[in-house]
Design an enzyme around this catalytic site. Structure first.
Site, PDB file in Angstrom:
ATOM      1  N   ASP A  43       1.007  -1.060   0.098  1.00  0.00           N
ATOM      2  CA  ASP A  43      -0.019   0.021   0.052  1.00  0.00           C
ATOM      3  C   ASP A  43       0.881   1.205   0.042  1.00  0.00           C
ATOM      4  O   ASP A  43       1.310   1.786   1.117  1.00  0.00           O
ATOM      5  CB  ASP A  43      -0.855  -0.059   1.261  1.00  0.00           C
ATOM      6  N   PHE A  44       1.289   1.655  -0.946  1.00  0.00           N
ATOM      7  CA  PHE A  44       2.089   2.880  -1.220  1.00  0.00           C
ATOM      8  C   PHE A  44       1.250   3.907  -2.061  1.00  0.00           C
ATOM      9  O   PHE A  44       0.957   3.765  -3.157  1.00  0.00           O
ATOM     10  CB  PHE A  44       3.248   2.555  -2.079  1.00  0.00           C
ATOM     11  N   GLU A  45       0.876   5.191  -1.426  1.00  0.00           N
ATOM     12  CA  GLU A  45       0.028   6.217  -2.060  1.00  0.00           C
ATOM     13  C   GLU A  45       0.690   7.322  -2.233  1.00  0.00           C
ATOM     14  O   GLU A  45       0.023   8.424  -2.150  1.00  0.00           O
ATOM     15  CB  GLU A  45      -1.105   6.300  -1.344  1.00  0.00           C
ATOM     16  N   ARG A  46       2.088   7.647  -1.746  1.00  0.00           N
ATOM     17  CA  ARG A  46       2.611   8.800  -1.742  1.00  0.00           C
ATOM     18  C   ARG A  46       2.672   9.670  -3.202  1.00  0.00           C
ATOM     19  O   ARG A  46       2.705  10.942  -3.237  1.00  0.00           O
ATOM     20  CB  ARG A  46       4.215   8.705  -1.263  1.00  0.00           C
TER      21      ARG A  46
END
Length: 288
Positions: free
Chosen positions: A64-67
């Protein structure tokens, strides 16, 4: 967990981290084109060992990477700072270039290294936890019922861009589209929001040789009214849309803030027993 592990912002992806005073702090270079991939992968490996020490873990692994998004154009809202910063870097380097030349170069550099970070992260996860099934949260994005695309169909540009992300999907055993619904939408719009996002994920899956499974992220509260549980009708209709449009399963997600008091825990328990639980069992039995 044994069945599913979610890795929130793992490793050391380059990112501009917001500070309380409104400024930003560079983490590992701030943007992909300035990041150190070795530092990131070392930290990611440590995070994997800490969270999932079992090398034979055979469950589902969600990164879960949302940067930021790997497609330059799609960095708006909370992630837009990475786009602006990338443009400023090129402008500083080439002050005499036109705006279109600057943006084209920023796009090229950003997307090249965004791919490097996201692709190598997936490869490392698959190499060290071979039995697990991996993928990134949220992809493919659809952007239906958004300010610039208020209808049920996915944004036409985003669909073309999703095809460009085949390098990512080729490394994923599962696609994890998000189908969180909003209270501000009409009941029919909530159904169409889910339908559009599932159809796009299934389209991507069907275009790949290995046809990854489509597991939808579904939240039991409204995204814009987090104190209200989805109505029984919304639960039923959204679940049905996922199943009838080719989805392979549902990940029922919840936030820690949903259960950070005794009263909230009691409310959720009641909702699970009386509304969500029975219907989830019903759908599972139907699918099986």
């Amino acid at each position: 967990g044994e069945t599913i592990s979610i890795y929130y912002d793992p490793g050391k992806f380059p990112a501009l981290m917001p500070l309380k005073n409104g400024n930003y702090e560079e983490r590992n270079g701030g943007v992909p084109q300035r990041g150190n991939i070795t530092i990131h992968l070392q930290q990611f490996n440590e995070d994997l060992d800490k969270m999932t020490p079992d090398k034979n873990f055979g469950g589902i692994g969600v990164i879960d990477f949302e940067r930021w998004k790997p497609i330059f154009r799609q960095n708006w809202g909370n992630t837009e700072i990475h786009k602006k910063y990338s443009i400023e870097l090129v402008r500083y380097e080439h002050p005499k270039w036109s705006e279109s030349m600057i943006e084209a170069e920023a796009t090229k550099k950003f997307e090249k290294y965004a791919r490097l970070f996201m692709e190598e992260t997936l490869k490392l996860a698959k190499k060290t936890r071979k039995r697990a099934k991996w993928g990134y949260y949220g992809f493919p994005y659809c952007y239906n019922y958004t300010p610039n695309n208020p209808g049920p169909d996915c944004d036409a540009k985003a669909m073309i861009e999703n095809d460009r992300l085949s390098w990512m999907y080729n490394n994923q055993e599962i696609l994890f589209p998000s189908v969180y619904v909003r209270h501000e939408l009409t009941p029919d719009q909530r159904v169409y929001l889910v339908q559009g996002r599932i159809k796009e994920a299934v389209r991507i899956s069907n275009n790949l040789k290995h046809s990854p499974k489509v597991l939808s992220y579904w939240w039991y509260v409204y995204q814009d009214k987090m104190d209200i549980f989805l109505s029984e009708t919304d639960v039923k209709k959204t679940f049905q849309e996922i199943v009838t449009n080719g989805g392979d399963g549902i990940i029922i997600w919840g936030s820690s803030s949903d259960v950070n008091s005794l009263s909230k825990c009691k409310r959720l328990r009641e909702y699970l027993l009386n509304t969500l639980g029975p219907f989830a069992v019903n759908v599972t039995e139907t699918v099986n």
